[in-house]
Design a protein around this motif. Structure first.
Motif, short mmCIF file in Angstrom:
data_model
loop_
_atom_site.label_atom_id
_atom_site.label_comp_id
_atom_site.label_asym_id
_atom_site.label_seq_id
_atom_site.Cartn_x
_atom_site.Cartn_y
_atom_site.Cartn_z
N ALA A 170 0.83 -1.21 0.00
CA ALA A 170 0.00 0.00 0.00
C ALA A 170 0.87 1.26 0.00
CB ALA A 170 -0.92 -0.02 1.21
N LEU A 171 1.98 1.21 0.72
CA LEU A 171 2.88 2.37 0.77
C LEU A 171 3.58 2.58 -0.57
CD1 LEU A 171 3.64 4.30 3.19
CD2 LEU A 171 5.85 3.12 3.18
N ASP A 172 4.13 1.52 -1.13
CA ASP A 172 4.82 1.62 -2.41
C ASP A 172 3.89 2.13 -3.50
OD1 ASP A 172 7.34 0.60 -4.11
OD2 ASP A 172 5.52 -0.01 -5.18
N ALA A 173 2.67 1.62 -3.50
CA ALA A 173 1.72 1.98 -4.55
C ALA A 173 1.36 3.46 -4.52
CB ALA A 173 0.45 1.12 -4.42
N LYS A 174 1.50 4.11 -3.36
CA LYS A 174 1.18 5.53 -3.26
C LYS A 174 2.40 6.43 -3.34
CE LYS A 174 -0.84 8.38 -3.82
NZ LYS A 174 -2.05 8.90 -4.48
N VAL A 175 3.44 6.12 -2.57
CA VAL A 175 4.51 7.12 -2.36
C VAL A 175 5.71 6.92 -3.28
CG1 VAL A 175 3.80 7.33 0.05
CG2 VAL A 175 5.77 5.90 -0.52
N VAL A 202 -1.51 4.03 8.50
CA VAL A 202 -1.73 5.48 8.52
C VAL A 202 -0.51 6.20 9.07
CG1 VAL A 202 -3.04 7.30 9.70
CG2 VAL A 202 -4.24 5.44 8.53
N GLU A 203 0.09 5.65 10.09
CA GLU A 203 1.31 6.25 10.64
C GLU A 203 2.42 6.30 9.59
OE1 GLU A 203 4.48 5.53 14.34
OE2 GLU A 203 2.67 4.29 14.17
N ARG A 204 2.54 5.24 8.83
CA ARG A 204 3.58 5.21 7.78
C ARG A 204 3.27 6.20 6.66
NH1 ARG A 204 5.26 -0.84 6.20
NH2 ARG A 204 6.83 0.39 5.04
N TYR A 205 2.01 6.30 6.30
CA TYR A 205 1.63 7.28 5.28
C TYR A 205 1.96 8.70 5.76
CZ TYR A 205 -0.99 4.20 2.09
OH TYR A 205 -1.36 3.24 1.15
N ARG A 206 1.61 9.00 7.00
CA ARG A 206 1.85 10.34 7.52
C ARG A 206 3.34 10.66 7.56
NH1 ARG A 206 -2.97 10.14 12.01
NH2 ARG A 206 -4.48 11.31 10.77
N ALA A 207 4.15 9.67 7.84
CA ALA A 207 5.59 9.88 7.85
C ALA A 207 6.12 10.25 6.46
CB ALA A 207 6.30 8.63 8.36
N GLU A 208 5.37 9.85 5.43
CA GLU A 208 5.76 10.16 4.06
C GLU A 208 5.06 11.41 3.53
OE1 GLU A 208 8.03 8.72 2.31
OE2 GLU A 208 8.46 6.97 3.58
N GLY A 209 4.28 12.06 4.40
CA GLY A 209 3.62 13.30 3.99
C GLY A 209 2.35 13.12 3.20
N LEU A 213 0.50 13.21 -3.29
CA LEU A 213 0.54 12.50 -2.00
C LEU A 213 -0.78 12.69 -1.27
CD1 LEU A 213 4.19 13.23 -0.81
CD2 LEU A 213 3.23 11.03 -1.52
N GLU A 214 -1.82 12.16 -1.84
CA GLU A 214 -3.16 12.17 -1.28
C GLU A 214 -3.76 10.78 -1.46
OE1 GLU A 214 -5.66 15.70 -2.16
OE2 GLU A 214 -4.00 16.28 -3.47
N LEU A 215 -4.59 10.36 -0.49
CA LEU A 215 -5.15 9.01 -0.55
C LEU A 215 -6.48 8.98 0.19
CD1 LEU A 215 -4.40 5.95 -1.30
CD2 LEU A 215 -3.85 5.74 1.14
N SER A 216 -7.44 8.26 -0.38
CA SER A 216 -8.70 8.02 0.32
C SER A 216 -8.71 6.57 0.81
CB SER A 216 -9.89 8.29 -0.59
OG SER A 216 -9.83 7.51 -1.77
#
Length: 443
Positions: free
Chosen positions: A246-251, A278-285, A315-318
């Motif tokens: 999920a992280l790779d696919a977004k950031v 969510v914590e990991r996403y936030r760390a990536e902005g 860097l936005e995600l729903s």
């Protein structure tokens, strides 16, 4: 440029296409090698031109007219240029898509029918801010024997010009007009009228843009629209793997069409999965939005109905919590753009149901949506990613730029022999064989 000028350019492309179709593979490959070398040799001038485009784009970004994602797609550097040159060499290394015998069939003794792959002819492409798209498209057109008309976005005007000039200087021995750059909207409008000369138009952009092209031409359209891609985390998912995917696919590169825009999470794993990811996403902005069920587990902004059908390109995600596999499938088939979808699960039967039930050009099991790419698929490069179902689907590489024609090798046969009361029956027997001009395989 006048309508007459555009018409003359397309006429020249028609003539070039017929000649390019007969250029030997070794010569096409040599030309591709020359393009790669020229890009590396001319890197200083290319980067200087690109800096002009980026400076203008950043001014418009500050004024709110451009997005950061557009600016990111526009930028080139030495490493990117080397990647572009390597992509051209990768296209040259692909098998020749032309002259392949796709089928061979005996109609009768000494009467043989062959189905061979051939170029489409004149293809026109209209694409967005990424300057590397111009090189990818030109390289694929050359390898597949097609003349190409290129229309890039105004935001990459200087970059496209110098890349085009670099390509032409490296291919001076090829038929004049095999590649043409147009820039004005009036030229596009005139181009779309020339359905008797242009064989295929490939627009890359929003659904509205592709629909506009389709509504204003009788030329066949192979559209590359937006990528509203999803990752679904199933109840049987390895949650650590799911986080990584999920992280790779977004950031990894959020500005491209195969980046994930909506994360779907099975309700049974939401409590265990969401806080950590969510914590990991936030760390990536990453800016996050979620439905009411998601907000029960994590503190994020609410998602609206529009979020489910939005390609952020940034860097936005729903995030949405769903009640099981079929709810995920229904959501994707309702809001997705038929581009690329992914499921994370250790249950093979669930993966099969998802992959056959989701309507998309590419569907992945336990892998990031970012793999949806012509180079990563081993196609050398891509003209675009087709979300339609006719002619070509997914990353469109060399095969997607070919069609076929039938060759019949006979020995004086007449249709009258196979008609009437004394008609000779056809054998209609398929066989393994390659077409050899003037010869029959089964003599």
């Amino acid at each position: 440029m006048t309508e007459r000028d555009t018409t003359r350019q397309v006429e020249q492309a028609q003539t070039a296409a017929l000649r390019l179709a007969n250029v030997e593979e070794s010569d096409r490959n040599a030309a591709l090698g020359a393009i790669a070398d020229a890009i590396r040799d001319n890197s200083d001038a290319i980067l200087a031109a690109n800096r002009e485009d980026v400076a203008e784009a950043e001014t418009l970004l500050a004024d709110g007219e451009y997005t950061q994602a557009l600016v990111d797609r526009l930028k080139l550097d030495e490493a990117k240029l080397d990647d572009i040159a390597g992509m051209v060499e990768s296209v040259a290394a692909q098998d020749d898509p032309l002259g392949k015998t796709l089928d061979a069939r005996e109609l009768d003794a000494a009467l043989e029918l062959y189905k061979l792959s051939v170029p489409i002819g004149v293809v026109a492409t209209i694409f967005e801010s990424r300057p590397d798209a111009l090189v990818q498209i030109a390289a694929l057109a050359l390898k597949s024997g097609n003349a190409v008309i290129l229309k890039g976005g105004s935001e990459a005007l200087e970059s496209n010009r110098i890349l085009y000039e670099t390509i032409l200087s490296a291919t001076a021995d090829l038929p004049d007009g095999w590649a043409t750059l147009i820039e004005a909207h009036e030229e596009v409008d005139r181009l779309l009228e020339l359905d008797d000369m242009v064989d295929l138009v490939m627009p890359r952009g929003s659904s509205e843009f592709v629909s506009y092209i389709e509504s204003n031409t009788q030329i066949p359209v192979l559209g590359h629209t937006e990528g509203i891609c999803h990752v679904y985390v199933d109840e049987a998912a390895d949650l650590e793997m799911a986080e990584d995917i999920a992280l790779d696919a977004k950031v990894q590169y959020p500005a491209v069409c195969n980046a994930v825009e909506t994360l779907l999470v099975d309700r049974s794993v939401a409590e265990a999965f969401l806080p950590s990811v969510v914590e990991r996403y936030r760390a990536e902005g990453v800016e996050l939005r979620g439905d009411e069920a998601t907000q029960e587990y994590v503190d994020i902004d609410p998602a609206t109905e529009d979020d489910w059908s939005t390609e952020y390109g940034d860097l936005e995600l729903s995030i949405k919590v769903v009640d099981g596999l079929y709810a995920a499938i229904d959501h994707i088939n309702t809001y997705g753009s038929k581009h690329t979808e992914a499921i994370v699960t250790d249950d093979a039967a669930t993966a099969e149901t998802f992959m056959t039930g989701v309507d998309a050009a590419s569907v992945f099991h336990n892998a990031s949506t970012r793999f949806a790419d012509g180079y990563r698929y081993g196609l050398g490069a891509e003209v675009g990613i087709s979300t339609g179902k006719i002619h070509a689907r997914g990353p469109v590489g060399l095969e997607g730029l070919t069609t076929y024609k039938y060759y019949l090798e006979g020995d004086g046969q007449l249709v009258a022999t196979y008609a009437g009361e004394d008609a000779v029956p056809f054998t209609h027997e398929s066989f393994d064989g390659e077409w050899n001009p003037g010869h029959r395989t089964r003599e």
